[in-house]
Motif scaffolding. Structure first.
Motif, PDB file in Angstrom:
ATOM      1  N   PRO A   1       0.819  -1.217   0.000  1.00  0.00           N
ATOM      2  CA  PRO A   1       0.000   0.000   0.000  1.00  0.00           C
ATOM      3  C   PRO A   1       0.849   1.262   0.000  1.00  0.00           C
ATOM      4  O   PRO A   1       1.808   1.374   0.756  1.00  0.00           O
ATOM      5  N   GLU A   2       0.490   2.217  -0.880  1.00  0.00           N
ATOM      6  CA  GLU A   2       1.216   3.477  -0.966  1.00  0.00           C
ATOM      7  C   GLU A   2       0.683   4.495   0.033  1.00  0.00           C
ATOM      8  O   GLU A   2       1.391   5.419   0.401  1.00  0.00           O
ATOM      9  N   PHE A   3      -0.561   4.345   0.455  1.00  0.00           N
ATOM     10  CA  PHE A   3      -1.222   5.372   1.228  1.00  0.00           C
ATOM     11  C   PHE A   3      -1.192   5.075   2.728  1.00  0.00           C
ATOM     12  O   PHE A   3      -1.173   3.920   3.145  1.00  0.00           O
ATOM     13  N   LYS A   4      -1.208   6.146   3.496  1.00  0.00           N
ATOM     14  CA  LYS A   4      -1.351   6.048   4.947  1.00  0.00           C
ATOM     15  C   LYS A   4      -2.500   6.950   5.372  1.00  0.00           C
ATOM     16  O   LYS A   4      -2.939   7.826   4.609  1.00  0.00           O
ATOM     17  N   SER A   5      -2.979   6.757   6.601  1.00  0.00           N
ATOM     18  CA  SER A   5      -4.130   7.539   7.050  1.00  0.00           C
ATOM     19  C   SER A   5      -4.012   7.857   8.529  1.00  0.00           C
ATOM     20  O   SER A   5      -3.253   7.226   9.263  1.00  0.00           O
ATOM     21  N   PHE A   6      -4.768   8.868   8.946  1.00  0.00           N
ATOM     22  CA  PHE A   6      -4.979   9.134  10.367  1.00  0.00           C
ATOM     23  C   PHE A   6      -6.372   9.720  10.522  1.00  0.00           C
ATOM     24  O   PHE A   6      -6.997  10.139   9.539  1.00  0.00           O
ATOM     25  N   SER A   7      -6.868   9.747  11.741  1.00  0.00           N
ATOM     26  CA  SER A   7      -8.236  10.202  11.972  1.00  0.00           C
ATOM     27  C   SER A   7      -8.269  11.243  13.086  1.00  0.00           C
ATOM     28  O   SER A   7      -7.319  11.415  13.849  1.00  0.00           O
TER      29      SER A   7
ATOM     30  N   GLN B   1     -12.404  27.230   5.077  1.00  0.00           N
ATOM     31  CA  GLN B   1     -11.070  27.736   4.759  1.00  0.00           C
ATOM     32  C   GLN B   1     -10.030  26.628   4.925  1.00  0.00           C
ATOM     33  O   GLN B   1      -9.109  26.495   4.109  1.00  0.00           O
ATOM     34  N   PHE B   2     -10.190  25.833   5.967  1.00  0.00           N
ATOM     35  CA  PHE B   2      -9.304  24.694   6.199  1.00  0.00           C
ATOM     36  C   PHE B   2      -9.369  23.712   5.019  1.00  0.00           C
ATOM     37  O   PHE B   2      -8.336  23.266   4.504  1.00  0.00           O
ATOM     38  N   ALA B   3     -10.571  23.406   4.555  1.00  0.00           N
ATOM     39  CA  ALA B   3     -10.740  22.462   3.441  1.00  0.00           C
ATOM     40  C   ALA B   3     -10.127  23.012   2.160  1.00  0.00           C
ATOM     41  O   ALA B   3      -9.568  22.260   1.347  1.00  0.00           O
ATOM     42  N   ASP B   4     -10.221  24.310   1.965  1.00  0.00           N
ATOM     43  CA  ASP B   4      -9.668  24.926   0.757  1.00  0.00           C
ATOM     44  C   ASP B   4      -8.149  24.829   0.687  1.00  0.00           C
ATOM     45  O   ASP B   4      -7.560  24.915  -0.401  1.00  0.00           O
ATOM     46  N   HIS B   5      -7.498  24.660   1.844  1.00  0.00           N
ATOM     47  CA  HIS B   5      -6.039  24.711   1.882  1.00  0.00           C
ATOM     48  C   HIS B   5      -5.407  23.403   2.360  1.00  0.00           C
ATOM     49  O   HIS B   5      -4.260  23.390   2.804  1.00  0.00           O
ATOM     50  N   LEU B   6      -6.126  22.290   2.220  1.00  0.00           N
ATOM     51  CA  LEU B   6      -5.533  20.997   2.558  1.00  0.00           C
ATOM     52  C   LEU B   6      -4.389  20.687   1.593  1.00  0.00           C
ATOM     53  O   LEU B   6      -4.526  20.837   0.387  1.00  0.00           O
ATOM     54  N   ARG B   7      -3.261  20.225   2.142  1.00  0.00           N
ATOM     55  CA  ARG B   7      -2.109  19.877   1.318  1.00  0.00           C
ATOM     56  C   ARG B   7      -1.662  18.454   1.638  1.00  0.00           C
ATOM     57  O   ARG B   7      -1.810  17.965   2.751  1.00  0.00           O
ATOM     58  N   ASN B   8      -1.079  17.802   0.638  1.00  0.00           N
ATOM     59  CA  ASN B   8      -0.589  16.419   0.786  1.00  0.00           C
ATOM     60  C   ASN B   8      -1.675  15.463   1.267  1.00  0.00           C
ATOM     61  O   ASN B   8      -1.388  14.460   1.916  1.00  0.00           O
ATOM     62  N   VAL B   9      -2.920  15.799   0.971  1.00  0.00           N
ATOM     63  CA  VAL B   9      -4.059  14.923   1.281  1.00  0.00           C
ATOM     64  C   VAL B   9      -4.735  14.591  -0.041  1.00  0.00           C
ATOM     65  O   VAL B   9      -5.115  15.490  -0.790  1.00  0.00           O
TER      66      VAL B   9
ATOM     67  N   LYS C   1      -0.276   9.988   0.523  1.00  0.00           N
ATOM     68  CA  LYS C   1       0.968   9.232   0.377  1.00  0.00           C
ATOM     69  C   LYS C   1       2.040   9.676   1.370  1.00  0.00           C
ATOM     70  O   LYS C   1       2.816   8.864   1.846  1.00  0.00           O
ATOM     71  N   ARG C   2       2.106  10.951   1.668  1.00  0.00           N
ATOM     72  CA  ARG C   2       3.090  11.473   2.626  1.00  0.00           C
ATOM     73  C   ARG C   2       2.369  12.239   3.725  1.00  0.00           C
ATOM     74  O   ARG C   2       2.839  13.256   4.222  1.00  0.00           O
ATOM     75  N   ILE C   3       1.241  11.710   4.107  1.00  0.00           N
ATOM     76  CA  ILE C   3       0.361  12.450   5.003  1.00  0.00           C
ATOM     77  C   ILE C   3       0.903  12.560   6.416  1.00  0.00           C
ATOM     78  O   ILE C   3       0.532  13.467   7.168  1.00  0.00           O
ATOM     79  N   GLU C   4       1.811  11.670   6.789  1.00  0.00           N
ATOM     80  CA  GLU C   4       2.357  11.751   8.144  1.00  0.00           C
ATOM     81  C   GLU C   4       3.124  13.052   8.357  1.00  0.00           C
ATOM     82  O   GLU C   4       3.242  13.534   9.492  1.00  0.00           O
ATOM     83  N   LEU C   5       3.621  13.656   7.262  1.00  0.00           N
ATOM     84  CA  LEU C   5       4.334  14.926   7.364  1.00  0.00           C
ATOM     85  C   LEU C   5       3.391  16.083   7.654  1.00  0.00           C
ATOM     86  O   LEU C   5       3.825  17.138   8.129  1.00  0.00           O
TER      87      LEU C   5
END
Length: 295
Positions: free
Chosen positions: A207-213, A227-235, A275-279
């Motif tokens: 699996p390439e993807f990781k997740s958190f909740s 505003q938060f949703a508009d600026h999500l990055r690496n998600v 893919k790099r969501i832990e960052l």
């Protein structure tokens, strides 16, 4: 000898519309359906979306149904048949699942069911904005008996032709059903009676993807959350429920595009996949905290 129960696999990339299709099927198909769901992430969001629709749900959490949960999948199938005796079984796989191992397992190891077909949901908008298809997406299209090309309202007629040609290059035989919000004729999704035989997979799925909740009992400021949703990055994918003072909503985010749909839920519960969501995890959680209203 009892007739084998037909089983249909719904597969496709993260956020393509698989759960939306499942909701449509449950609203339109007048048969006794059992649902098997495999979610990527710690919180069962998709299960909550379709609960209360008079269906049996056996939820497979914590990994891909195509590989690490094969033993649990077989047990779930047998339990559902023994306890519910459905007319048909529908499996919604996680968007990171490569279906070939599961198809082979059904064909070779589960004598009580027969694979009716593999329906792959593809996202026309995402395929134009991200034209380099990953290995998993390519396999999902190649293994399909029918491709449901969703979100066609978000692309131009010229781009729609390009997307269909790309699908045709991967799968010449499967019909392509063009839809908005997965509003397909259910008669075209079932009774396929798949006759292709797949060979044993030669690779190990990594699996390439990781997740958190994130779960919160607090109400959220809607303007700040948008505003938060508009600026999500690496998600790449986010989904779940968010509660505002005026009511609760189902939140769906796919590769920069998001929407809110009224949905009754008592607390905010969100899953983020990338893919790099832990960052980005710490920053995202801090931004969510800023959206919370004081009690």
């Amino acid at each position: 000898m009892k007739t084998r129960t037909p089983i249909t696999l719904i597969t496709g990339p993260l956020g393509s519309g698989k759960t939306t299709l499942l909701r449509h099927i449950l609203d339109t198909v007048r048969k006794k359906i059992a649902i098997l769901m495999n979610e990527f992430g710690e919180i069962g969001i998709d299960r909550k979306i379709i609960e209360g629709r008079n269906v049996r749900i056996a939820e497979l959490d914590g990994g891909c149904v195509c590989c690490s949960l094969q033993g649990e999948f077989e047990a779930a199938v047998n339990e559902v048949i023994d306890t519910v005796d459905p007319e048909m079984i529908v499996v919604e796989t996680t968007g990171v699942a490569e279906p070939d191992a599961l198809i082979f397992d059904i064909q070779e190891s589960l004598p009580r069911i027969r694979l009716d077909g593999v329906v792959t949901v593809a996202d026309a908008d995402a395929m134009m904005r991200f034209p380099q298809l990953g290995h998993t997406t390519r396999m999902q299209i190649q293994d399909a008996d029918a491709v449901l090309l969703n979100k066609i309202d978000l692309v131009s007629p010229e781009d729609l032709d390009k997307v269909q040609e790309k699908i045709r290059q991967l799968n010449e035989a499967a019909p392509i059903l063009l839809t908005e919000r997965c509003q397909a004729d259910s008669d075209l999704l079932f009774g396929i009676a798949r006759d292709r035989v797949i060979q044993p997979p030669q690779h190990v799925h990594q699996p390439e993807f990781k997740s958190f909740s994130h779960v919160s009992q607090a109400l959220f400021d809607r303007d700040l959350f948008e505003q938060f949703a508009d600026h999500l990055r690496n998600v790449y994918r986010a989904k779940g429920f968010v509660c505002f003072p005026e009511g609760s909503y189902l939140f769906n985010y796919v590769a920069g595009r998001w929407e809110l749909e009224p949905f009754r839920e008592e607390k905010t519960a969100l899953v983020f996949i990338g893919k790099r969501i832990e960052l980005e995890k710490r920053r995202i959680l801090e931004e969510l905290k800023k959206c919370e209203l004081e009690a």
